[in-house]
Structure formats: C-alpha cells, structure tokens
Design an enzyme around this catalytic site. Structure first.
Site, PDB file in Angstrom:
ATOM      1  CB  CYS A  58      43.289 -43.129  -0.140  1.00 33.52           C
ATOM      2  SG  CYS A  58      44.600 -41.675  -0.598  1.00 33.52           S
TER       3      CYS A  58
ATOM      4  CB  CYS B 160      43.855 -38.756  -3.724  1.00 31.81           C
ATOM      5  SG  CYS B 160      43.903 -38.815  -2.005  1.00 31.81           S
TER       6      CYS B 160
END
Length: 136
Positions: free
Chosen positions: A46, A48
C-alpha cells in the site's frame, strides 16, 4: 498473493539495511523467542507503507538506541509468517502496514495502520525512537 517481481523492491528496501525477512512460522517463532529487543515490520504494497512506514522505520534507526534485531514479514506474500507474527501482536487487530517492538518476546510498543496512514514519516520515526529509548 502478489507477484514476486512486484514486491521485491519493497522487501529489499528493508533487507538491504539489515532486516531479516521472516518467511515461515518457524522463523517468526525463533525471532520472537530471542532475548533483547526485536522490531517487526509488517510490510505491505500500500501507499502508506511506501510513503510513511518504510521511510519512518529507516529514519528511526538513526537513533543512539535501536532494537537488537530487525525483522519483517510481508502481508499478502508470506501469509503464514504474517499470521504468526500478528498472533504475537494480540490484542491488536491485524493491520498492514504495522510496526511492533518486542522485548524478550513481549510486545512493548505497537503502531497500527491508523498510526501510520496520513502521518509524516518523521513523526512516526520520532515515535519509534522514543520507544527505542525506553525499551532498548
């Protein structure tokens, strides 16, 4: 399961600086039995993880005190190893990415995805450094 070519650079971002990639249940169990402090990064594809978690972990290691052992599991790649690592992180629910610090096999500090997502890498690194100063 993600294609190996896709995740290789994401894994190497940590392993190239000394993180041990834990790929089996047994490797996770062995790593978390050790005396001392062990950092476990639940890595992820992902945004993040790329923008916040991995850079924060790398920055955090610029501290005088740091964990004795650096380890990582990759969610969506090494399913059994990740599940085993997460079993040591209870009562926290599974989240990716996440970062856990263990001392003598006991969880002493935990950053879940909601502590990582939307935060600056520097802020996350400072949080980890405070945990290192306290527990390492």
């Amino acid at each position: 399961m993600y294609p190996p070519d896709l995740v290789k650079p994401m894994i190497e971002e940590l392993t190239e600086v000394g993180f041990q990639e834990l790929k089996t249940i047994e490797e996770v169990q062995e790593a978390l039995k050790k005396s001392g402090t062990t950092l476990v990064v639940v890595n992820s594809v992902c945004g993040c993880a790329a923008r916040n978690a991995r850079p924060a972990v790398l920055m955090s290691l610029q501290n005088a005190k740091k964990p004795d052992y650096l380890t990582t599991v990759f969610a969506g790649v090494d399913r059994e190893a990740t599940e085993e690592a997460r079993s040591f992180m209870l009562p926290f629910p599974p989240s990716s990415p996440s970062i856990a610090l263990f001392k003598d096999g006991e969880l002493v500090h935990m950053l879940e995805r909601h502590h990582i997502e939307g935060r600056y890498a520097e802020t996350i690194a400072e949080n980890l450094q405070q945990a290192y100063d306290e527990f390492c």
